[in-house]
Scaffold this motif. Structure first.
Motif, PDB file in Angstrom:
ATOM      1  N   ALA A   1       0.826  -1.214   0.000  1.00  0.00           N
ATOM      2  CA  ALA A   1       0.000   0.000   0.000  1.00  0.00           C
ATOM      3  C   ALA A   1       0.858   1.261   0.000  1.00  0.00           C
ATOM      4  CB  ALA A   1      -0.932  -0.005   1.206  1.00  0.00           C
ATOM      5  N   GLY A   2       2.085   1.172   0.530  1.00  0.00           N
ATOM      6  CA  GLY A   2       2.999   2.304   0.490  1.00  0.00           C
ATOM      7  C   GLY A   2       3.670   2.486  -0.861  1.00  0.00           C
ATOM      8  N   TRP A   3       3.798   1.396  -1.629  1.00  0.00           N
ATOM      9  CA  TRP A   3       4.466   1.486  -2.938  1.00  0.00           C
ATOM     10  C   TRP A   3       3.528   1.924  -4.053  1.00  0.00           C
ATOM     11  CZ3 TRP A   3       6.162  -4.149  -1.794  1.00  0.00           C
ATOM     12  CH2 TRP A   3       7.238  -4.145  -0.895  1.00  0.00           C
ATOM     13  N   LEU A   4       2.349   1.352  -4.087  1.00  0.00           N
ATOM     14  CA  LEU A   4       1.496   1.505  -5.270  1.00  0.00           C
ATOM     15  C   LEU A   4       1.170   2.959  -5.624  1.00  0.00           C
ATOM     16  CD1 LEU A   4      -1.011  -1.489  -5.149  1.00  0.00           C
ATOM     17  CD2 LEU A   4       1.187  -1.296  -6.313  1.00  0.00           C
ATOM     18  N   PRO A   5       0.898   3.841  -4.656  1.00  0.00           N
ATOM     19  CA  PRO A   5       0.577   5.216  -5.058  1.00  0.00           C
ATOM     20  C   PRO A   5       1.707   5.925  -5.789  1.00  0.00           C
ATOM     21  CG  PRO A   5      -0.148   4.797  -2.807  1.00  0.00           C
ATOM     22  CD  PRO A   5       0.705   3.630  -3.214  1.00  0.00           C
TER      23      PRO A   5
END
Length: 272
Positions: free
Chosen positions: A211-215
């Motif tokens: 969830a921290g990488w995808l954006p």
């Protein structure tokens, strides 16, 4: 309404262990994987490769260049710290490194019948001084005038360079190699993610990493992963692999992709 962004999700270390190979096959069938990079130094490689033939072109299949995994031949089984020291003191014999590239590419092509779709390195050794020069020389000698495999850039996706480990990997050759690749007109990915300490205790925790990488991932950005369908005994990250696999197969991953406006791309990849 969010714009849909293609995510290239690549599972490293195919042919390391049957549980890694099983995870790659299951994730591909579930539409949760874009690519896998293969260790042609593994004695398991010729048999493990058989299953990949039916997965192409939905799954991109690349070479995971290896110098440090002990299953390999005479060019493998070096300690990473020793490879780093010799690379940065210019003590890696160029003829030997070029031969290592040639032999591992030969092993890929002999079994798969085609060049790899892309190139990367186990523990990112492909981007080190000396090794990247040997790689560029071999790629240009083999594929000039033909479709060139794209090469993994570890230059972090925008915003992910703040991770100390991601920044260190980029400093140890990621940024420099990306510049070299672009000058040589060799295609590469734009933005890289998936770097963490292999310390997520469960699928939910790994999901928070994701969830921290995808954006931060641009359309077509590359995210690495290291799944296996069970614990890989004797492997440094063997207990982390099934944690990644559990999350990547989960409904929670699908929901996260939808929330962040991403989807896992499958099929031929065009790089520039």
């Amino acid at each position: 309404m969010k714009t849909s962004r293609a995510l290239l999700l690549c599972a490293d270390d195919y042919a390391l262990h049957p549980l890694v190979d099983d995870a790659v096959q299951q994730l591909t069938a579930a539409g949760r994987l874009s690519a896998t990079s293969c260790m042609t130094t593994s004695p398991l490689w010729p048999q493990a490769a058989v299953a990949l033939r039916d997965l192409r072109p939905r799954l991109s299949v690349g070479l995971h260049f290896n110098l440090t995994e002990s299953h390999g031949g005479r060019h493998a089984a070096r300690e990473l710290t020793e490879v780093l020291r010799r690379a940065y003191t210019r003590q890696l014999p160029q003829a030997l490194m070029r031969q290592a590239w040639r032999e591992q590419l030969d092993a890929f092509e002999r079994v798969m019948g085609t060049p790899p779709d892309f190139i990367d390195g186990h523990q990112h050794v492909h981007q080190l001084p000396g090794l990247r020069t040997a790689m560029l020389q071999e790629l240009q000698a083999r594929y000039a005038g033909r479709e060139m495999p794209w090469v993994r850039s570890t230059a972090p996706a925008a915003g992910l360079w703040r991770s100390p480990k991601a920044a260190l990997i980029a400093l140890l050759g990621g940024w420099a190699t990306t510049r070299r690749l672009r000058r040589a007109d060799i295609p590469t990915n734009h933005g890289f993610g998936g770097v963490y300490g292999f310390d997520a205790p469960d699928a939910d925790s790994y999901g928070r990493q994701m969830a921290g990488w995808l954006p931060h991932m641009a359309d077509g950005g590359l995210l690495m992963c290291h799944p296996a369908s069970g614990v890989v005994a004797g492997d440094a990250i063997g207990s982390q692999r099934p944690v990644e696999f559990e999350f990547l197969m989960s409904d929670a991953f699908e929901a996260l992709l939808q929330r962040t406006g991403c989807y896992v791309h499958q099929g031929p990849v065009t790089r520039s």
